[in-house]
Design a protein around this motif. Structure first.
Motif, PDB file in Angstrom:
ATOM      1  N   HIS A  16       0.822  -1.207   0.000  1.00 44.30           N
ATOM      2  CA  HIS A  16       0.000   0.000   0.000  1.00 44.30           C
ATOM      3  C   HIS A  16       0.858   1.259   0.000  1.00 44.30           C
ATOM      4  O   HIS A  16       0.429   2.307  -0.463  1.00 44.30           O
ATOM      5  N   ALA A  29       1.805   1.804  -3.599  1.00 41.51           N
ATOM      6  CA  ALA A  29       0.656   2.384  -4.295  1.00 41.51           C
ATOM      7  C   ALA A  29       0.559   3.871  -3.981  1.00 41.51           C
ATOM      8  O   ALA A  29       0.304   4.696  -4.860  1.00 41.51           O
ATOM      9  N   GLN A  30       0.777   4.224  -2.717  1.00 37.47           N
ATOM     10  CA  GLN A  30       0.624   5.627  -2.332  1.00 37.47           C
ATOM     11  C   GLN A  30       1.763   6.490  -2.845  1.00 37.47           C
ATOM     12  O   GLN A  30       1.624   7.708  -2.957  1.00 37.47           O
ATOM     13  N   VAL A  68     -12.307   1.913  -4.606  1.00 34.86           N
ATOM     14  CA  VAL A  68     -11.259   1.279  -3.810  1.00 34.86           C
ATOM     15  C   VAL A  68      -9.898   1.829  -4.228  1.00 34.86           C
ATOM     16  O   VAL A  68      -9.029   2.072  -3.398  1.00 34.86           O
ATOM     17  N   ALA A  69      -9.759   2.066  -5.534  1.00 32.99           N
ATOM     18  CA  ALA A  69      -8.485   2.580  -6.029  1.00 32.99           C
ATOM     19  C   ALA A  69      -8.173   3.957  -5.457  1.00 32.99           C
ATOM     20  O   ALA A  69      -7.035   4.371  -5.392  1.00 32.99           O
ATOM     21  N   HIS A  96      -8.823   4.747  -2.419  1.00 37.69           N
ATOM     22  CA  HIS A  96      -9.005   4.516  -0.997  1.00 37.69           C
ATOM     23  C   HIS A  96      -8.189   5.461  -0.115  1.00 37.69           C
ATOM     24  O   HIS A  96      -8.719   6.055   0.822  1.00 37.69           O
ATOM     25  N   ALA A  97      -6.893   5.587  -0.436  1.00 36.72           N
ATOM     26  CA  ALA A  97      -6.010   6.346   0.457  1.00 36.72           C
ATOM     27  C   ALA A  97      -6.530   7.771   0.652  1.00 36.72           C
ATOM     28  O   ALA A  97      -6.616   8.272   1.771  1.00 36.72           O
ATOM     29  N   LEU A 103      -9.634   8.928   0.068  1.00 37.45           N
ATOM     30  CA  LEU A 103     -10.940   8.964   0.723  1.00 37.45           C
ATOM     31  C   LEU A 103     -10.810   8.670   2.215  1.00 37.45           C
ATOM     32  O   LEU A 103     -11.520   9.237   3.040  1.00 37.45           O
ATOM     33  N   MET A 104      -9.893   7.776   2.545  1.00 43.17           N
ATOM     34  CA  MET A 104      -9.712   7.411   3.943  1.00 43.17           C
ATOM     35  C   MET A 104      -9.217   8.620   4.730  1.00 43.17           C
ATOM     36  O   MET A 104      -9.667   8.862   5.846  1.00 43.17           O
TER      37      MET A 104
END
Lengths: 305, 266
Positions: free
Chosen positions: B78, B81-82, B106-107, B109-110, B112-113
């Motif tokens: 992750h 990805a980030q 989901v893609a 995600h980071a 939005l989280m």
């Protein structure tokens, strides 16, 4: 008829409690494909924490039942959540890549450890709590003079279970966290490549499962008024049965499985021999698994070739 | 131009097998770099090293993060990805039970989280989260439109046809906001019309977003058409590197693909 309705209400109460525990099994299985056999112990610890909290608050002079109830549930959820988190972090995470049997055996060992740990620290004798929530409503009166009642406590159990299920469904389907959980359950490597912190997602799953089991624990303390360090074993087994019955990995399945199990036990005890109620419950499990191996609401896994 | 991704002396071994043997090359920003070679040359293994699935035996994989070089090997997925790397797979790996739109969320995600403060703002429906969610949805819908899947946004991903799933996978990788997009055989299993569409999509995306693309592909006409730069691997070694024109005439490359000419012919 009146007797039937009464058993229905009793069975649904018991079933809600099983369902709350079963959700923890099903969520953890869904995300890491492992049966956490120590989950019943978390429920037991939740019950103890709830009991201790209530007794402590009562001796501190708090007599308001709603406050006692809310605080007991919150404290039990937090502490049980901490246990769930710690267990995952210390025991299951290092075994993540290991063959499936390794975490399974560890879970069984952990379950025995937690039982003994509570026995040592809290003593082996049963703990009792005088009933907190009394009273209820009379729903109907049968021809034979048998009255059907629903106690206030049963109403609390129903409402709480409904609220928790609704909240959980909302989290799973509507929030980032839930989306990450579903993605990590489907394909952890791919989820990580999408930026999902899979380890953290798994931790949160354990915390949620443990917190729900703790609620079930507090409910049982209030329902029966008697607990000991060993209650997690049978309840864990029953909830596991409920999860399998409903289809492991399915959240509504876990609740449905719990309710079915609760009803079977309740009706069997009422109309047949109560001593054999566990036999009846497991017989249902065997039958469901023969005719619907993926459970009542589980999706059969289709291998794509 | 400085390299976006710089691979140096990368070696990866599985027991006695040397899958990648001290390979070095650069991936330039805003360009399409193709990685080609016969089956078993080590292309996917190299991808797996870049995206953190494998920990290389030796060598370095560095990503330029606004001037600072960041070592990628050993980082969890992750984090990679980030840092801005997204990839697709040879065998499609969509979240099959989630809807097409959810796959694209989901893609993101980071982001939005962060906006949802670990889902709390999301549950409360705070305006800051609403804005972030709207932005994510807009982005997802935009890319669904671009790959021609907007009308199927709310269907489970598994109901899409093979070609559609491939396009969705690419859209998902783009939605994670990468600076480097790694595509592992994106044209595998596509018919010739779909391959042409894919080529123009990849080209357009790379230009529009200023995205670097690292591409594994067996379809040579596709590779020659869209690549700016080609790296050729054979038995884990880099045997050639250069523009499509220079690769086309490279003797070592021809030998690797067609076999060595025998003594008499030479």
């Amino acid at each position: 008829m009146a007797y039937f309705v009464q058993q229905l209400i009793n069975g649904l109460t018991l079933g809600s409690i099983y369902g709350l525990i079963a959700i923890g099994y099903t969520m953890v299985y869904g995300i890491i494909g492992m049966i956490n056999f120590a989950h019943g112990e978390i429920y037991m610890i939740g019950a103890f924490v709830g009991l201790i909290t209530i007794l402590a608050l009562m001796s501190a002079g708090i007599a308001s039942v709603p406050i006692l109830l809310i605080l007991a549930i919150l404290v039990a959820m937090v502490i049980a959540g901490l246990y769930g988190w710690t267990i995952e972090r210390l025991i299951y995470r290092p075994l993540r890549g290991a063959p499936r049997l390794a975490p399974l055996i560890s879970a069984i060992g952990l379950s025995i450890f937690l039982q003994q740990y509570v026995q040592l620290t809290q003593g082996g004798r049963v703990k009792t709590l005088p009933p907190l929530i009394s009273g209820g409503f009379t729903l109907m009166r049968g021809d034979d003079g048998f009255t059907v009642g629903i106690s206030n406590f049963q109403i609390v159990v129903f409402l709480l279970t409904l609220a928790l299920m609704a909240g959980l469904t909302l989290i799973i389907n509507r929030t980032e966290l839930g989306r990450a959980q579903r993605a990590a359950a489907a394909d952890p490597l791919m989820a990580a490549l999408c930026g999902v912190d899979v380890d953290r997602t798994i931790s949160v799953t354990f915390i949620i499962g443990a917190a729900l089991a703790a609620v079930a624990g507090v409910m049982v303390v209030l329902y029966y008024g008697v607990i000991d360090f060993f209650i997690g074993f049978l309840a864990g087994l029953k909830a596991f049965t409920a999860a399998v019955l409903g289809g492991v990995g399915s959240l509504p399945g876990a609740l449905l499985g719990g309710l079915v199990l609760g009803l079977v036990e309740s009706f069997w005890s009422a109309y047949a021999d109560a001593a054999y109620k566990d036999v009846a419950a497991y017989a249902i499990l065997v039958l469901v698994l023969i005719f619907r191996p993926s459970g009542l609401m589980g999706r059969p896994e289709v291998e794509k070739v | 131009m400085t390299a976006l991704l710089s691979i140096k002396d990368l070696t990866m071994r599985f027991g006695g097998l040397v899958a990648i043997d001290s390979v070095s090359f650069d991936v330039r920003p805003e360009a399409i770099t193709a990685l080609i070679g016969p089956n078993g040359a080590g292309k996917t293994t190299l991808f797996n090293c870049v995206t953190g699935f494998y920990r290389p035996r030796s060598g370095s994989i560095r990503l330029d993060c606004s001037g600072r070089l960041t070592e990628l090997s050993g980082q969890p997925g992750h984090c990679i990805a980030q840092l801005g790397i997204a990839r697709t797979f040879q065998n499609i790996r969509l979240f099959a039970n989630m809807t097409v739109l959810e796959n694209l969320l989901v893609a993101q995600h980071a982001e939005l989280m962060r906006a949802s403060a670990f889902s709390i703002a999301g549950i409360l429906g705070l305006p800051s989260y609403r804005r972030a969610e709207k932005k994510a949805l807009d982005k997802a819908r935009y890319w669904l439109d671009r790959v021609g899947l907007l009308s199927r946004a709310n269907e489970p991903a598994q109901f899409l046809s093979y070609g559609q799933q491939r396009r969705l996978e690419i859209a998902r990788a783009i939605c994670s906001g990468p600076r480097l997009l790694c595509l592992d055989e994106p044209a595998a299993g596509l018919n010739s019309r779909e391959t042409i569409e894919l080529a123009s999509l990849v080209r357009a995306v790379s230009q529009e977003l200023g995205l670097a693309v690292l591409l594994i592909e067996h379809d040579m006409s596709l590779v020659m058409e869209i690549s700016d730069h080609i790296v050729v691997l054979d038995y884990g070694r880099k045997i050639a590197e250069g523009s499509p024109a220079s690769i086309r005439g490279d003797k070592a490359v021809i030998a690797a693909y067609l076999g060595e000419p025998d003594g008499e012919a030479a």
